[in-house]
Scaffold this motif. Structure first.
Motif: not given
Length: 136
Positions: A73-77, A87-90, A116-122
């Motif tokens: 789980a991560k956030v991208e902003y 400025q971009k980041g996560s 936004r919320a993100v789910v990173q799936i391999p």
């Protein structure tokens, strides 16, 4: 104390100038203070498996992994600085399975922060929540 006479429904009503003066002074003093403080705004973006919460007090992101699935789980902003640069980041949650991680920032007061919320799936496309806007 002097009074002003007013005829209301056949009855003589007295309005005291001193009381009116105090009330008007109170209103006049409070008007300039109304627009001076920035009101930050929290916001929440979520998707199946993750949530990202922007907390305006302290300019923080709380990223929560909501699923026991081994995905990240991560956030991208995105944030436009006062000088106009982007400025971009996560940030990725450091723990899995129902836990949250906190990340501090120092965005300019009153500035909009898009995230936004993100789910990173391999080996699969990321699952993303809707873009939301908080105010620092």
């Amino acid at each position: 104390m002097s009074a002003i006479g007013t005829d209301v429904g056949g009855k003589k009503m007295k309005l005291h100038k001193k009381v009116l003066g105090v009330g008007m002074a109170t209103v006049a003093l409070s008007i300039p203070l109304m627009g001076t403080a920035f009101a930050g705004q929290d916001a929440l973006s979520s998707t199946h498996g993750a949530s990202a919460h922007f907390i305006n007090v302290g300019d923080k992101f709380e990223v929560c992994d909501l699923a026991f699935d081994g995905n990240t789980a991560k956030v991208e902003y995105e944030y436009v600085r006062k000088d106009g640069t982007l400025q971009k980041g996560s940030h990725s949650a450091t723990v899995d399975s129902g836990n949250c991680s906190m990340f501090d920032h120092d965005f300019g007061e009153g500035r909009k922060v898009k995230f936004r919320a993100v789910v990173q799936i391999p080996f699969w496309p990321d699952v993303t929540g809707p873009w939301k806007t908080g105010i620092a």
